[in-house]
Design a protein around this motif. Structure first.
Motif, PDB file in Angstrom:
ATOM      1  N   ALA A  34      22.177   6.247 -59.807  1.00 31.92           N
ATOM      2  CA  ALA A  34      22.927   6.240 -58.548  1.00 31.92           C
ATOM      3  C   ALA A  34      22.084   6.824 -57.416  1.00 31.92           C
ATOM      4  CB  ALA A  34      24.223   7.025 -58.707  1.00 31.92           C
ATOM      5  N   ILE A  35      21.347   7.876 -57.713  1.00 26.83           N
ATOM      6  CA  ILE A  35      20.482   8.494 -56.706  1.00 26.83           C
ATOM      7  C   ILE A  35      19.328   7.565 -56.345  1.00 26.83           C
ATOM      8  CG2 ILE A  35      18.911  10.426 -56.268  1.00 26.83           C
ATOM      9  CD1 ILE A  35      20.753  12.087 -58.174  1.00 26.83           C
ATOM     10  N   ILE A  36      18.739   6.943 -57.356  1.00 27.86           N
ATOM     11  CA  ILE A  36      17.624   6.019 -57.114  1.00 27.86           C
ATOM     12  C   ILE A  36      18.084   4.846 -56.254  1.00 27.86           C
ATOM     13  CG2 ILE A  36      16.161   4.297 -58.242  1.00 27.86           C
ATOM     14  CD1 ILE A  36      15.060   7.109 -58.515  1.00 27.86           C
ATOM     15  N   LEU A  37      19.235   4.270 -56.572  1.00 25.37           N
ATOM     16  CA  LEU A  37      19.736   3.127 -55.802  1.00 25.37           C
ATOM     17  C   LEU A  37      20.073   3.539 -54.372  1.00 25.37           C
ATOM     18  CD1 LEU A  37      22.009   1.393 -58.478  1.00 25.37           C
ATOM     19  CD2 LEU A  37      19.772   0.649 -57.665  1.00 25.37           C
ATOM     20  N   ALA A  38      20.626   4.727 -54.206  1.00 25.03           N
ATOM     21  CA  ALA A  38      20.917   5.216 -52.857  1.00 25.03           C
ATOM     22  C   ALA A  38      19.634   5.423 -52.071  1.00 25.03           C
ATOM     23  CB  ALA A  38      21.709   6.526 -52.940  1.00 25.03           C
ATOM     24  N   THR A  39      18.607   5.898 -52.734  1.00 28.61           N
ATOM     25  CA  THR A  39      17.306   6.094 -52.076  1.00 28.61           C
ATOM     26  C   THR A  39      16.729   4.771 -51.619  1.00 28.61           C
ATOM     27  OG1 THR A  39      16.874   8.045 -53.451  1.00 28.61           O
ATOM     28  CG2 THR A  39      14.970   7.018 -52.377  1.00 28.61           C
ATOM     29  N   ARG A  40      16.774   3.781 -52.489  1.00 28.86           N
ATOM     30  CA  ARG A  40      16.239   2.469 -52.131  1.00 28.86           C
ATOM     31  C   ARG A  40      17.004   1.869 -50.954  1.00 28.86           C
ATOM     32  NH1 ARG A  40      12.989  -0.063 -55.700  1.00 28.86           N
ATOM     33  NH2 ARG A  40      13.916  -2.105 -55.302  1.00 28.86           N
ATOM     34  N   ARG A  41      18.303   2.053 -50.922  1.00 26.94           N
ATOM     35  CA  ARG A  41      19.089   1.527 -49.810  1.00 26.94           C
ATOM     36  C   ARG A  41      18.735   2.246 -48.509  1.00 26.94           C
ATOM     37  NH1 ARG A  41      20.500  -2.923 -47.846  1.00 26.94           N
ATOM     38  NH2 ARG A  41      22.379  -2.901 -46.572  1.00 26.94           N
ATOM     39  N   ARG A  42      18.569   3.550 -48.574  1.00 30.81           N
ATOM     40  CA  ARG A  42      18.219   4.314 -47.369  1.00 30.81           C
ATOM     41  C   ARG A  42      16.826   3.958 -46.861  1.00 30.81           C
ATOM     42  NH1 ARG A  42      21.807   6.315 -43.845  1.00 30.81           N
ATOM     43  NH2 ARG A  42      23.721   6.672 -45.035  1.00 30.81           N
ATOM     44  N   GLY A  54      19.981  14.646 -47.604  1.00 36.23           N
ATOM     45  CA  GLY A  54      21.419  14.823 -47.433  1.00 36.23           C
ATOM     46  C   GLY A  54      22.153  13.501 -47.409  1.00 36.23           C
ATOM     47  N   ASP A  55      21.602  12.504 -46.689  1.00 33.09           N
ATOM     48  CA  ASP A  55      22.224  11.181 -46.649  1.00 33.09           C
ATOM     49  C   ASP A  55      22.197  10.524 -48.027  1.00 33.09           C
ATOM     50  OD1 ASP A  55      22.850  11.294 -43.958  1.00 33.09           O
ATOM     51  OD2 ASP A  55      20.990  10.313 -43.322  1.00 33.09           O
ATOM     52  N   ILE A  56      21.085  10.679 -48.717  1.00 32.52           N
ATOM     53  CA  ILE A  56      20.975  10.088 -50.059  1.00 32.52           C
ATOM     54  C   ILE A  56      22.000  10.711 -50.990  1.00 32.52           C
ATOM     55  CG2 ILE A  56      19.486   9.874 -52.085  1.00 32.52           C
ATOM     56  CD1 ILE A  56      17.112   9.775 -50.070  1.00 32.52           C
ATOM     57  N   ALA A  57      22.118  12.038 -50.932  1.00 38.46           N
ATOM     58  CA  ALA A  57      23.091  12.730 -51.779  1.00 38.46           C
ATOM     59  C   ALA A  57      24.510  12.246 -51.485  1.00 38.46           C
ATOM     60  CB  ALA A  57      22.978  14.232 -51.575  1.00 38.46           C
ATOM     61  N   ASP A  59      25.442   9.365 -50.159  1.00 35.41           N
ATOM     62  CA  ASP A  59      25.593   7.979 -50.615  1.00 35.41           C
ATOM     63  C   ASP A  59      25.769   7.895 -52.124  1.00 35.41           C
ATOM     64  OD1 ASP A  59      25.252   7.247 -47.989  1.00 35.41           O
ATOM     65  OD2 ASP A  59      23.226   6.434 -48.263  1.00 35.41           O
ATOM     66  N   ALA A  60      25.070   8.772 -52.847  1.00 42.95           N
ATOM     67  CA  ALA A  60      25.138   8.752 -54.314  1.00 42.95           C
ATOM     68  C   ALA A  60      26.327   9.538 -54.847  1.00 42.95           C
ATOM     69  CB  ALA A  60      23.844   9.318 -54.896  1.00 42.95           C
ATOM     70  N   GLY A  61      27.021  10.253 -53.970  1.00 48.65           N
ATOM     71  CA  GLY A  61      28.172  11.037 -54.398  1.00 48.65           C
ATOM     72  C   GLY A  61      27.798  12.289 -55.172  1.00 48.65           C
ATOM     73  N   VAL A  62      26.650  12.896 -54.805  1.00 51.84           N
ATOM     74  CA  VAL A  62      26.205  14.115 -55.476  1.00 51.84           C
ATOM     75  C   VAL A  62      25.894  15.171 -54.422  1.00 51.84           C
ATOM     76  CG1 VAL A  62      25.234  12.782 -57.382  1.00 51.84           C
ATOM     77  CG2 VAL A  62      23.753  13.471 -55.491  1.00 51.84           C
ATOM     78  N   SER A  63      25.652  16.394 -54.877  1.00 52.49           N
ATOM     79  CA  SER A  63      25.284  17.469 -53.961  1.00 52.49           C
ATOM     80  C   SER A  63      23.770  17.494 -53.771  1.00 52.49           C
ATOM     81  CB  SER A  63      25.749  18.815 -54.509  1.00 52.49           C
ATOM     82  OG  SER A  63      25.056  19.113 -55.714  1.00 52.49           O
ATOM     83  N   ARG A  64      23.316  18.123 -52.692  1.00 49.68           N
ATOM     84  CA  ARG A  64      21.880  18.244 -52.485  1.00 49.68           C
ATOM     85  C   ARG A  64      21.203  19.059 -53.590  1.00 49.68           C
ATOM     86  NH1 ARG A  64      21.346  19.574 -46.157  1.00 49.68           N
ATOM     87  NH2 ARG A  64      23.367  20.514 -46.580  1.00 49.68           N
ATOM     88  N   PRO A  65      21.815  20.138 -54.074  1.00 48.24           N
ATOM     89  CA  PRO A  65      21.184  20.840 -55.200  1.00 48.24           C
ATOM     90  C   PRO A  65      20.961  19.946 -56.422  1.00 48.24           C
ATOM     91  CG  PRO A  65      22.824  22.253 -54.189  1.00 48.24           C
ATOM     92  CD  PRO A  65      22.961  20.914 -53.528  1.00 48.24           C
TER      93      PRO A  65
END
Length: 218
Positions: A34-42, A54-57, A59-65
């Protein structure tokens, strides 16, 4: 710049990264994807310089930590996101031994795989973004060349070299220049508004084959 983000110079071109995993906390592959796909979209929407962890987190529905536990910075996350795409594209190829195909078919299939958008429809936008980032983050363009561009072009070069050695294409053919021209055709078509890569690959293959083949009936 958000806390924990790194400049593109945080890692050398093509460097392999391995995200730290805290003891006792197994990695969740679904979360990673989910994080990888959000990164690719961003990368497509914002480009490397403007996108934030922060935007990637979000989009992926996760926290920055959660991101920081897996990747030390933006550069390392982008490297993994690109490698994910390269692997997915290779896995999407039909299970064909190009050397066993008839000459025309082998050339056509190799040329299809040169298409940047073979797997990802947004690949040309992403690659154009990396070209635009070259003054600020040259490592990204070098990474793209090493892991996405050159493997595709080497595949086409190898097919053409084999066809040359077996007498199916002209012996005087400059296959390196031809390979670059085939690759560039996809970018030229995109700029002209022709985004049907599959049809373009067929048209380019048919047009080029008539010029390079020793026996156009093969």
């Amino acid at each position: 710049m958000e806390q924990g983000e790194r400049a593109a110079t945080a890692g050398p071109p093509g460097a392999e990264t391995s995200a730290p995993t805290p003891a006792g906390r197994p990695r969740d592959p679904a979360l990673d994807e989910a994080i990888i796909l959000a990164t690719r979209r961003r990368l497509v929407l914002d480009g490397y310089s403007k996108m934030t962890l922060g935007d990637i987190a979000a989009d992926a529905g996760v926290s920055r930590p959660t991101l920081y536990r897996r990747w030390p910075g933006k550069f390392e996350l982008v490297v993994d996101a690109l490698d994910w795409g390269f692997r997915a594209q290779r896995e999407s190829y039909p299970t064909l031994e190009l050397a066993d195909l008839p000459p025309h078919q082998a050339f056509r299939e190799a040329l299809r795989r040169v298409d940047p958008c073979y797997f990802n429809p947004d690949a040309i936008i992403l690659q154009g973004g990396f070209m635009g980032e070259q003054p600020r983050a040259p490592e990204l363009l070098e990474l793209l060349r090493e892991r996405a561009v050159e493997p595709r072009l080497t595949l086409l070069l190898d097919v053409l070299r084999g066809l040359q050695e077996r007498g199916h294409v002209r012996a005087d053919l400059d296959i390196d220049t031809l390979t670059t021209m085939c690759f560039g055709s996809f970018f030229g078509a995109f700029l002209r508004g022709d985004t049907d890569g599959a049809a373009l690959a067929e048209r380019v293959a048919e047009t080029v084959w008539r010029v390079i083949a020793v026996d156009t009936t093969t």
